[in-house]
Design a protein around this motif. Structure first.
Motif, PDB file in Angstrom:
ATOM      1  N   GLU A 117      80.427  28.018 -22.634  1.00 58.86           N
ATOM      2  CA  GLU A 117      81.396  26.922 -22.702  1.00 58.86           C
ATOM      3  C   GLU A 117      81.259  26.000 -21.493  1.00 58.86           C
ATOM      4  O   GLU A 117      81.312  24.773 -21.620  1.00 58.86           O
ATOM      5  CB  GLU A 117      82.815  27.485 -22.774  1.00 58.86           C
ATOM      6  CG  GLU A 117      83.889  26.416 -22.911  1.00 58.86           C
ATOM      7  CD  GLU A 117      85.278  27.008 -23.087  1.00 58.86           C
ATOM      8  OE1 GLU A 117      86.251  26.224 -23.065  1.00 58.86           O
ATOM      9  OE2 GLU A 117      85.402  28.241 -23.238  1.00 58.86           O
ATOM     10  N   ARG A 118      81.059  26.592 -20.336  1.00 61.67           N
ATOM     11  CA  ARG A 118      80.877  25.776 -19.130  1.00 61.67           C
ATOM     12  C   ARG A 118      79.583  24.962 -19.210  1.00 61.67           C
ATOM     13  O   ARG A 118      79.549  23.803 -18.796  1.00 61.67           O
ATOM     14  CB  ARG A 118      80.856  26.668 -17.891  1.00 61.67           C
ATOM     15  CG  ARG A 118      80.853  25.897 -16.567  1.00 61.67           C
ATOM     16  CD  ARG A 118      80.982  26.868 -15.402  1.00 61.67           C
ATOM     17  NE  ARG A 118      80.943  26.194 -14.114  1.00 61.67           N
ATOM     18  CZ  ARG A 118      81.981  25.648 -13.498  1.00 61.67           C
ATOM     19  NH1 ARG A 118      83.179  25.697 -14.088  1.00 61.67           N
ATOM     20  NH2 ARG A 118      81.859  25.059 -12.320  1.00 61.67           N
ATOM     21  N   GLU A 119      78.549  25.565 -19.780  1.00 56.59           N
ATOM     22  CA  GLU A 119      77.289  24.849 -19.948  1.00 56.59           C
ATOM     23  C   GLU A 119      77.475  23.634 -20.855  1.00 56.59           C
ATOM     24  O   GLU A 119      76.943  22.551 -20.586  1.00 56.59           O
ATOM     25  CB  GLU A 119      76.238  25.807 -20.532  1.00 56.59           C
ATOM     26  CG  GLU A 119      74.873  25.185 -20.725  1.00 56.59           C
ATOM     27  CD  GLU A 119      73.993  25.303 -19.507  1.00 56.59           C
ATOM     28  OE1 GLU A 119      72.782  25.435 -19.663  1.00 56.59           O
ATOM     29  OE2 GLU A 119      74.527  25.247 -18.363  1.00 56.59           O
ATOM     30  N   LEU A 120      78.227  23.814 -21.926  1.00 56.46           N
ATOM     31  CA  LEU A 120      78.502  22.682 -22.812  1.00 56.46           C
ATOM     32  C   LEU A 120      79.227  21.565 -22.063  1.00 56.46           C
ATOM     33  O   LEU A 120      78.951  20.380 -22.258  1.00 56.46           O
ATOM     34  CB  LEU A 120      79.330  23.140 -24.013  1.00 56.46           C
ATOM     35  CG  LEU A 120      78.614  24.037 -25.034  1.00 56.46           C
ATOM     36  CD1 LEU A 120      79.605  24.554 -26.063  1.00 56.46           C
ATOM     37  CD2 LEU A 120      77.492  23.263 -25.723  1.00 56.46           C
ATOM     38  N   GLY A 121      80.159  21.962 -21.215  1.00 49.27           N
ATOM     39  CA  GLY A 121      80.881  20.967 -20.424  1.00 49.27           C
ATOM     40  C   GLY A 121      79.966  20.231 -19.460  1.00 49.27           C
ATOM     41  O   GLY A 121      80.086  19.006 -19.294  1.00 49.27           O
ATOM     42  N   LYS A 122      79.055  20.954 -18.835  1.00 50.16           N
ATOM     43  CA  LYS A 122      78.112  20.319 -17.917  1.00 50.16           C
ATOM     44  C   LYS A 122      77.177  19.380 -18.667  1.00 50.16           C
ATOM     45  O   LYS A 122      76.823  18.300 -18.171  1.00 50.16           O
ATOM     46  CB  LYS A 122      77.308  21.388 -17.171  1.00 50.16           C
ATOM     47  CG  LYS A 122      78.127  22.243 -16.218  1.00 50.16           C
ATOM     48  CD  LYS A 122      78.628  21.453 -15.032  1.00 50.16           C
ATOM     49  CE  LYS A 122      79.331  22.334 -14.026  1.00 50.16           C
ATOM     50  NZ  LYS A 122      79.859  21.568 -12.871  1.00 50.16           N
ATOM     51  N   ASN A 123      76.745  19.783 -19.860  1.00 53.70           N
ATOM     52  CA  ASN A 123      75.899  18.908 -20.672  1.00 53.70           C
ATOM     53  C   ASN A 123      76.643  17.622 -21.050  1.00 53.70           C
ATOM     54  O   ASN A 123      76.060  16.527 -21.046  1.00 53.70           O
ATOM     55  CB  ASN A 123      75.449  19.637 -21.940  1.00 53.70           C
ATOM     56  CG  ASN A 123      74.437  20.727 -21.654  1.00 53.70           C
ATOM     57  OD1 ASN A 123      73.752  20.711 -20.626  1.00 53.70           O
ATOM     58  ND2 ASN A 123      74.333  21.684 -22.558  1.00 53.70           N
ATOM     59  N   ALA A 124      77.932  17.766 -21.383  1.00 53.12           N
ATOM     60  CA  ALA A 124      78.739  16.590 -21.711  1.00 53.12           C
ATOM     61  C   ALA A 124      78.892  15.685 -20.491  1.00 53.12           C
ATOM     62  O   ALA A 124      78.837  14.446 -20.610  1.00 53.12           O
ATOM     63  CB  ALA A 124      80.100  17.017 -22.233  1.00 53.12           C
ATOM     64  N   ASP A 125      79.088  16.285 -19.318  1.00 53.77           N
ATOM     65  CA  ASP A 125      79.192  15.487 -18.085  1.00 53.77           C
ATOM     66  C   ASP A 125      77.905  14.702 -17.845  1.00 53.77           C
ATOM     67  O   ASP A 125      77.945  13.542 -17.420  1.00 53.77           O
ATOM     68  CB  ASP A 125      79.466  16.397 -16.889  1.00 53.77           C
ATOM     69  CG  ASP A 125      80.862  17.006 -16.907  1.00 53.77           C
ATOM     70  OD1 ASP A 125      81.722  16.503 -17.655  1.00 53.77           O
ATOM     71  OD2 ASP A 125      81.080  17.986 -16.169  1.00 53.77           O
ATOM     72  N   LEU A 126      76.755  15.352 -18.087  1.00 50.27           N
ATOM     73  CA  LEU A 126      75.476  14.671 -17.899  1.00 50.27           C
ATOM     74  C   LEU A 126      75.341  13.496 -18.860  1.00 50.27           C
ATOM     75  O   LEU A 126      74.944  12.394 -18.458  1.00 50.27           O
ATOM     76  CB  LEU A 126      74.330  15.663 -18.091  1.00 50.27           C
ATOM     77  CG  LEU A 126      72.920  15.073 -18.042  1.00 50.27           C
ATOM     78  CD1 LEU A 126      72.644  14.436 -16.680  1.00 50.27           C
ATOM     79  CD2 LEU A 126      71.883  16.148 -18.355  1.00 50.27           C
ATOM     80  N   ALA A 127      75.662  13.716 -20.127  1.00 50.20           N
ATOM     81  CA  ALA A 127      75.570  12.629 -21.105  1.00 50.20           C
ATOM     82  C   ALA A 127      76.495  11.481 -20.731  1.00 50.20           C
ATOM     83  O   ALA A 127      76.131  10.299 -20.868  1.00 50.20           O
ATOM     84  CB  ALA A 127      75.900  13.156 -22.502  1.00 50.20           C
ATOM     85  N   ASP A 128      77.690  11.787 -20.246  1.00 49.22           N
ATOM     86  CA  ASP A 128      78.624  10.734 -19.826  1.00 49.22           C
ATOM     87  C   ASP A 128      78.052   9.948 -18.647  1.00 49.22           C
ATOM     88  O   ASP A 128      78.199   8.717 -18.574  1.00 49.22           O
ATOM     89  CB  ASP A 128      79.969  11.344 -19.435  1.00 49.22           C
ATOM     90  CG  ASP A 128      80.760  11.857 -20.631  1.00 49.22           C
ATOM     91  OD1 ASP A 128      80.407  11.517 -21.778  1.00 49.22           O
ATOM     92  OD2 ASP A 128      81.726  12.611 -20.411  1.00 49.22           O
ATOM     93  N   ALA A 150      71.002  10.996 -27.300  1.00 50.66           N
ATOM     94  CA  ALA A 150      69.643  11.303 -27.732  1.00 50.66           C
ATOM     95  C   ALA A 150      68.818  11.865 -26.580  1.00 50.66           C
ATOM     96  O   ALA A 150      68.080  12.846 -26.749  1.00 50.66           O
ATOM     97  CB  ALA A 150      68.980  10.041 -28.284  1.00 50.66           C
ATOM     98  N   ALA A 151      68.922  11.265 -25.405  1.00 48.95           N
ATOM     99  CA  ALA A 151      68.180  11.759 -24.241  1.00 48.95           C
ATOM    100  C   ALA A 151      68.618  13.168 -23.875  1.00 48.95           C
ATOM    101  O   ALA A 151      67.787  14.020 -23.522  1.00 48.95           O
ATOM    102  CB  ALA A 151      68.371  10.812 -23.058  1.00 48.95           C
TER     103      ALA A 151
END
Length: 207
Positions: A117-128, A150-151
């Motif tokens: 779950e934390r990894e998903l949050g970090k991925n979302a932060d990166l996309a943002d 996409a990136a």
């Protein structure tokens, strides 16, 4: 003053990864990690805020490198190519030389729901962060969002493939292959998978 351990962070990471793999993330304490590394809990907290940061502590620096890489791309580079090129640069610098450690981290995260779950949050932060960097280059919000998502998908696919083998292609090549696959999927055919992209040629080659 406490004695500085020049390799303390690396020793603590290795010890933490060993213990997380042996007994699980939830059952491992900071004291156990420090003891396994031959250091003190105080030294642990000099390097990491908590045991989760052993796994996620590089996320902020990675985002910063990607954002900086996007800003440094020439204005003529399309948004998706700029984002992927910036991801390539950050991945090269921070992770290419640490394949075994990154693979161990990936396995530990995948085995623990809280960490996934934390990894998903970090991925979302990166996309943002990528979206914001693209908007700062003048791209409209929809274009920036689609390019960022996409990136991020290209990067995650490349990381999953890269961590799955000890002697496969370099991460940079897998990122390019992922971008080709994405373009093919969007265009609906394999012939679209081989464009001469700015991400593959580098930002200075953009027309």
């Amino acid at each position: 003053m406490p004695r500085w351990e020049p390799d303390g962070a690396e020793r603590l990471e290795t010890a933490a990864f060993d213990l997380f793999a042996e007994q699980g993330f939830d059952r491992t304490t900071v004291a156990e990690v420090a003891e396994r590394a031959g250091l003190t809990p105080r030294t642990f907290f000099n390097h990491f805020a908590d045991k989760r940061e052993v796994l996620f502590g590089l996320s902020a620096e990675f985002r910063q490198r990607v954002v900086r890489g996007i800003a440094e791309c020439p204005a003529a580079v399309p948004p998706l190519d700029a984002a992927v090129h910036a991801l390539q640069g950050a991945l090269d610098t921070m992770f290419e030389h640490r394949r075994a450690a990154v693979a161990r981290r990936f396995a530990i995260v995948e085995a623990t729901p809280e960490l996934r779950e934390r990894e998903l949050g970090k991925n979302a932060d990166l996309a943002d962060a990528v979206e914001a960097a693209l908007r700062a280059r003048g791209h409209d919000p929809d274009t920036a969002r689609f390019a960022a998502d996409a990136a991020s998908a290209v990067q995650r696919r490349a990381m999953q493939e890269w961590t799955g083998t000890a002697d496969g292609p370099p991460l940079r090549e897998l990122v390019v292959a992922g971008l080709h696959a994405l373009r093919a999927a969007v265009a609906g055919g394999a012939d679209a998978a081989r464009p001469d992209t700015a991400a593959e040629r580098g930002p200075t080659a953009a027309r």
